[in-house]
Every structure is written in C-alpha cells, then in structure tokens.
Scaffold this motif. Structure first.
Motif, PDB file in Angstrom:
ATOM      1  N   GLU A 185     -10.783  -9.118 -18.165  1.00  0.00           N
ATOM      2  CA  GLU A 185      -9.414  -8.826 -18.594  1.00  0.00           C
ATOM      3  C   GLU A 185      -8.809  -7.692 -17.764  1.00  0.00           C
ATOM      4  N   GLN A 186      -9.622  -6.678 -17.472  1.00  0.00           N
ATOM      5  CA  GLN A 186      -9.130  -5.585 -16.618  1.00  0.00           C
ATOM      6  C   GLN A 186      -8.623  -6.139 -15.286  1.00  0.00           C
ATOM      7  N   GLU A 187      -9.429  -7.040 -14.690  1.00  0.00           N
ATOM      8  CA  GLU A 187      -9.046  -7.591 -13.385  1.00  0.00           C
ATOM      9  C   GLU A 187      -7.776  -8.442 -13.509  1.00  0.00           C
ATOM     10  N   ASP A 188      -7.665  -9.186 -14.612  1.00  0.00           N
ATOM     11  CA  ASP A 188      -6.457  -9.994 -14.818  1.00  0.00           C
ATOM     12  C   ASP A 188      -5.211  -9.111 -14.953  1.00  0.00           C
ATOM     13  N   ILE A 189      -5.372  -7.976 -15.622  1.00  0.00           N
ATOM     14  CA  ILE A 189      -4.224  -7.088 -15.841  1.00  0.00           C
ATOM     15  C   ILE A 189      -3.727  -6.531 -14.508  1.00  0.00           C
ATOM     16  N   ILE A 190      -4.663  -6.097 -13.669  1.00  0.00           N
ATOM     17  CA  ILE A 190      -4.262  -5.556 -12.356  1.00  0.00           C
ATOM     18  C   ILE A 190      -3.859  -6.691 -11.412  1.00  0.00           C
ATOM     19  N   GLY A 191      -4.608  -7.791 -11.431  1.00  0.00           N
ATOM     20  CA  GLY A 191      -4.377  -8.860 -10.458  1.00  0.00           C
ATOM     21  C   GLY A 191      -5.243  -8.706  -9.223  1.00  0.00           C
ATOM     22  N   ARG A 192      -6.221  -7.814  -9.327  1.00  0.00           N
ATOM     23  CA  ARG A 192      -7.180  -7.595  -8.238  1.00  0.00           C
ATOM     24  C   ARG A 192      -8.575  -7.411  -8.834  1.00  0.00           C
ATOM     25  N   THR A 193      -9.604  -7.615  -7.988  1.00  0.00           N
ATOM     26  CA  THR A 193     -10.971  -7.405  -8.468  1.00  0.00           C
ATOM     27  C   THR A 193     -11.286  -5.915  -8.501  1.00  0.00           C
ATOM     28  N   LYS A 194     -12.211  -5.544  -9.384  1.00  0.00           N
ATOM     29  CA  LYS A 194     -12.501  -4.120  -9.554  1.00  0.00           C
ATOM     30  C   LYS A 194     -13.361  -3.578  -8.409  1.00  0.00           C
ATOM     31  N   GLY A 195     -14.283  -4.367  -7.921  1.00  0.00           N
ATOM     32  CA  GLY A 195     -15.177  -3.885  -6.861  1.00  0.00           C
ATOM     33  C   GLY A 195     -14.468  -3.781  -5.527  1.00  0.00           C
ATOM     34  N   GLU A 196     -14.187  -4.935  -4.942  1.00  0.00           N
ATOM     35  CA  GLU A 196     -13.586  -4.996  -3.610  1.00  0.00           C
ATOM     36  C   GLU A 196     -12.109  -4.610  -3.617  1.00  0.00           C
TER      37      GLU A 196
ATOM     38  N   GLN B   2      -8.879 -14.293  -3.884  1.00  0.00           N
ATOM     39  CA  GLN B   2      -9.116 -14.086  -2.460  1.00  0.00           C
ATOM     40  C   GLN B   2     -10.317 -13.169  -2.257  1.00  0.00           C
ATOM     41  N   GLY B   3     -10.754 -13.012  -0.997  1.00  0.00           N
ATOM     42  CA  GLY B   3     -12.040 -12.364  -0.781  1.00  0.00           C
ATOM     43  C   GLY B   3     -12.015 -10.878  -0.469  1.00  0.00           C
ATOM     44  N   ARG B   4     -10.993 -10.446   0.285  1.00  0.00           N
ATOM     45  CA  ARG B   4     -11.054  -9.100   0.844  1.00  0.00           C
ATOM     46  C   ARG B   4      -9.892  -8.236   0.381  1.00  0.00           C
ATOM     47  N   GLU B   5     -10.138  -6.918   0.395  1.00  0.00           N
ATOM     48  CA  GLU B   5      -9.135  -5.986  -0.113  1.00  0.00           C
ATOM     49  C   GLU B   5      -7.763  -6.178   0.538  1.00  0.00           C
ATOM     50  N   PHE B   6      -7.757  -6.346   1.859  1.00  0.00           N
ATOM     51  CA  PHE B   6      -6.460  -6.359   2.541  1.00  0.00           C
ATOM     52  C   PHE B   6      -5.897  -7.766   2.747  1.00  0.00           C
TER      53      PHE B   6
ATOM     54  N   LEU C  65      -7.901   6.289 -12.523  1.00  0.00           N
ATOM     55  CA  LEU C  65      -8.783   6.487 -13.674  1.00  0.00           C
ATOM     56  C   LEU C  65      -9.075   5.195 -14.435  1.00  0.00           C
ATOM     57  N   PHE C  66      -8.443   4.082 -14.079  1.00  0.00           N
ATOM     58  CA  PHE C  66      -8.874   2.781 -14.599  1.00  0.00           C
ATOM     59  C   PHE C  66     -10.052   2.249 -13.777  1.00  0.00           C
ATOM     60  N   GLY C  67     -10.417   2.963 -12.722  1.00  0.00           N
ATOM     61  CA  GLY C  67     -11.553   2.573 -11.898  1.00  0.00           C
ATOM     62  C   GLY C  67     -11.212   1.579 -10.809  1.00  0.00           C
ATOM     63  N   PHE C  68      -9.915   1.320 -10.609  1.00  0.00           N
ATOM     64  CA  PHE C  68      -9.489   0.356  -9.593  1.00  0.00           C
ATOM     65  C   PHE C  68      -9.003   1.067  -8.339  1.00  0.00           C
ATOM     66  N   LYS C  69      -9.206   0.409  -7.190  1.00  0.00           N
ATOM     67  CA  LYS C  69      -8.631   0.924  -5.953  1.00  0.00           C
ATOM     68  C   LYS C  69      -7.116   0.972  -6.098  1.00  0.00           C
ATOM     69  N   ASP C  70      -6.531   2.069  -5.664  1.00  0.00           N
ATOM     70  CA  ASP C  70      -5.085   2.260  -5.802  1.00  0.00           C
ATOM     71  C   ASP C  70      -4.527   2.731  -4.464  1.00  0.00           C
ATOM     72  N   GLY C  71      -3.549   1.987  -3.968  1.00  0.00           N
ATOM     73  CA  GLY C  71      -2.954   2.344  -2.678  1.00  0.00           C
ATOM     74  C   GLY C  71      -3.191   1.301  -1.604  1.00  0.00           C
ATOM     75  N   THR C  72      -3.854   0.203  -1.969  1.00  0.00           N
ATOM     76  CA  THR C  72      -4.154  -0.845  -0.990  1.00  0.00           C
ATOM     77  C   THR C  72      -2.883  -1.354  -0.314  1.00  0.00           C
ATOM     78  N   ALA C  73      -1.920  -1.785  -1.129  1.00  0.00           N
ATOM     79  CA  ALA C  73      -0.696  -2.397  -0.583  1.00  0.00           C
ATOM     80  C   ALA C  73       0.428  -1.374  -0.476  1.00  0.00           C
ATOM     81  N   ASN C  74       0.063  -0.106  -0.237  1.00  0.00           N
ATOM     82  CA  ASN C  74       1.083   0.934  -0.128  1.00  0.00           C
ATOM     83  C   ASN C  74       1.761   0.901   1.228  1.00  0.00           C
TER      84      ASN C  74
END
Ligand code: HEM
Length: 372
Positions: free
Chosen positions: A245-256, A262-266, A187-196
């Motif tokens: 700031e949202q991206e800084d808090i997560i440490g990842r970009t919101k889109g990708e 770095q460039g890619r999700e994985f 619900l923060f709008g970020f991908k969740d589970g990438t590094a699961n």
C-alpha cells in the motif's frame, strides 16, 4: 573546498547541490523606517558574504573586540569550516502591503503579480503564527551549528529592525538538486528527489525556475519564488501500513524508487499504465498531469520532539522554487490536496511565500538593491 561562492548572477542555495541541514527563518519587519530596513539589508549582505566564506559575521570577530561591548560575532562557529553554507533571502507579500493593507515602505507598486497570496487548499490546517513573514532567510549547510550560527547572527544584526516570526530546523535533505547527488530518503522511507529539477537541466531551469523581467517584475529578473509548507507526517500510522500500500500511495517502489511497473529509479513513469494508481502521489504531481509544470524541490525532514500523545512531531519541511507559483505550486498542490492518497498521512501546518531576488554581484551590491 566546502565553500559555496556567495556572489553571482543568481542566489546560492537554490540550484546549489542540496546540503544536509537547514535553518529557515521568517522575520517581521518592526521598524517603520525604510532607511533602517535598507541599511540592515546592507549589513546582512556583508555578514552573509563573510559567514558563507567561513568567517565571523563581523570584521572584528567573536573574541578580538573591546571588553566593554558585545562581540560582533556570537562565537559558536569558531573553528568550524564554511560547511557549504548558503544564505538565501526572500521577500514576503506583507513587505509590500501588510495585513491591514498598509504600504509601510512604499513598495506596493513593485509587488510582483506572482507573489499573490496562496489560496486555501482543501484539508489545510495552517497555523498563522508559524506562517508568512515579511522576509525569509534560508540557511543551508552541512553542519547544523553553522546554519544556526548564521541565522542567529542575522537576527542579532537585525535587532530593532526585524524580529523573528518563526523558524524551522531541518535535517536530511529530501531532494537532490544535482545529478551528481544520490537520492536521499524522506521519513516515509522513500527516495525523494528522483524526478526533481536539477542544476544540469539548464533549459528546464530557464523555463520553470528563473523569473525574467518580461514576467512583469523587472527587479525579480534572475530571481525565483519560494513556497514553504511545513507538512506533518503521521509516521506511526504510515508504519502500520503494508509495504504494497505504501508503494501504491507513492507510485514508486520503496527499495529502488522505480516507478511501479518499471525497473529502475530513473525510468520515466509510464502514466498510461494503470499500475500507477489514479490517486498515486507521483501521478498527481507529475508535469504531464499539471500542464507541464516542473518544481525545484529543496525540502528537509524535521522532528520537533514529540506531540504529547506518544507520537513524534515529525514531517517534511517542503520548500519549492519556481518562476511563478500561480502556474506551478498552486495547481499542483490543488491537485494533490483533492486527490492524493497520501493525504491520509499528512497535515499542512505552515505556509510561506517569498520572492527571492537575483544574486548579489559583489561587495557594492546588497540583498534587494533592485527592489529598493
Ligand atoms: C515526487 C514524497 C509533498 C511535489 C515525490 C516522491 C516522493 C514524494 C517519495 C517520488 C520521488 C521523486 O520523484 O522525488 C512526498 C512527501 C510529501 C510530498 C512525503 C509530503 C510530506 C509534495 C508536495 C508537492 C510535491 C506538497 C507539491 C505541491 C512532488 C513532485 C514530484 C514528487 C512535483 C515529482 C513527480 C514526478 O515528476 O514524477 N514526492 N511529497 N510533493 N512530489 Fe512529493
């Protein structure tokens, strides 16, 4: 098909590709009789085997019984498919020794060391009435009606033996547990589970997910420990926070969803780089920051209406499975509770800890047989 096999060496609902919906319930055992408790677990297991196959909870079914008695299924899933239903059971610390120290069912000597109560974490605002419990059942399905039907029928079957302590509905899985799944968003709008942890990573699962007899509790071999945390997310405040700031808090970009810099999700996050800030969530949660600990996260979004103050009562119902919470969830959450920039937007309101045993081998086996 949309049926997940119920029988197997491990319980379904852990590495099973995360379904879209959740109904999680925690029960208190209200009987004093060990025999009644064991009988209920047998009855539950039979009903779970049927419902996960898309059938009625009982042999007769919702509409074929005599008119003088309540039906052995409640009926609201008539005509619905199995919808990927999995039912996963776990035993809480209080089943082994209750809050007053009493060993109600002669199980105290079998309590796994790994089922040690979670500590209080800095900032915790845990509500005891929606926390803990003697037994949990996690129902996951791709149809909320199917998940609710399953929990409702288990509660019905357990009447007089257990009573519902608390329960939680969830939607929109916030994790992937298989590389075959795309990464969903929280619900923060970020991908969740990438590094699961993912079902395909068998070596990591052996090391971090499944308990073995040598860990100290033979009856937990092939099982895993579940930690649940209901985390309220202050989404209205979040929504007034800048994208950067949202991206800084997560440490990842919101889109990708790529690690910052770095460039890619994985792409593997480069923690030597200062572009991922010291208080970024992924830096603090990453295995290299936590003595190599990996979690299998399997959480869901929730919105429980509004809070009466013009805000949605929304957040993440966090679920994580691991071989030992003392080396996995606890140190990671201590780290997050102390330093995570995200804390400004979070409040942990409920907490649960359960030992989920190995799978049910077939119709003669039942949930918890190795324990009892
Ligand atoms: C990663 C969100 C709570 C453990 C992430 C990611 C997001 C996220 C967006 C990056 C994508 C990914 O790799 O999955 C959240 C939110 C939370 C929350 C919104 C609260 C509402 C927690 C908690 C824990 C945790 C309580 C454990 C104590 C992790 C771990 C990772 C992660 C282990 C992967 C880090 C890595 O290896 O790079 N989280 N998280 N998260 N989170 Fe959380």
């Amino acid at each position: 098909t949309d049926q997940v096999p119920f029988y197997g060496p491990v319980q379904a609902g852990i590495v099973t590709p995360a379904q879209d919906r959740l109904h999680f319930v925690a029960f208190d055992v209200v009987t004093k009789s060990r025999e009644q408790l064991v009988q209920m677990l047998k009855d539950w297991t039979a009903a779970a085997a049927r419902m996960t196959a898309g059938k009625d909870a009982g042999e007769i079914g919702a509409t074929a019984g005599i008119l003088e008695a309540p039906p052995d299924d409640t009926g609201e899933a008539i005509g619905l498919p199995a919808a990927g239903l999995t039912l996963t059971v776990g035993f809480g610390p209080t089943l082994f020794r209750d809050a007053t120290g009493k060993d109600r069912f002669g199980l105290a000597a079998r309590k796994p060391a790994a089922l040690a109560d979670l500590p209080h974490f800095p900032g915790d605002t845990i509500d005891a009435t929606i926390s803990g419990g003697d037994i949990c059942v996690q129902a996951c399905a791709n149809d909320p009606q199917v998940a609710v039907h399953a929990i409702r029928n288990l509660a019905r079957i357990g009447m007089g033996v257990v009573s519902v302590r608390w329960s939680q509905l969830g939607f929109g899985r916030t994790s992937s547990t298989s590389t075959a799944q795309t990464t969903p968003r929280n619900l923060f709008g970020f991908k969740d589970g990438t590094a699961n942890l993912k079902a395909e990573e068998t070596d990591l699962l052996r090391e971090h997910l499944w308990a073995v007899a040598d860990d100290g509790s033979d009856w937990m071999a092939g099982g895993s420990y579940l930690v649940s945390r209901k985390i309220r997310m202050m989404i209205e405040t979040w929504d007034r926070t800048s994208l950067g700031e949202q991206e800084d808090i997560i440490g990842r970009t919101k889109g990708e969803g790529a690690p910052i810099g770095q460039g890619r999700e994985f792409d593997e996050p480069d923690l030597t780089s200062t572009s991922i800030l010291a208080d970024a969530h992924v830096r603090l949660a990453h295995p290299t920051t936590n003595s190599g600990a990996h979690l299998l996260r399997r959480g869901y979004n929730f919105v429980d209406g509004s809070d009466g103050l013009g805000r949605l009562n929304a957040g993440l119902f966090f679920i994580a499975y691991q071989r030992d919470p003392r080396t996995h969830f606890v140190p990671i959450q201590l780290n997050l509770a102390r330093h995570d920039a995200m804390n400004e937007y979070l409040r942990h309101v409920s907490s649960g800890l359960f030992a989920c045993p190995a799978g049910v081998s077939g119709p003669d086996d039942f949930w918890g047989r190795a324990l009892f």
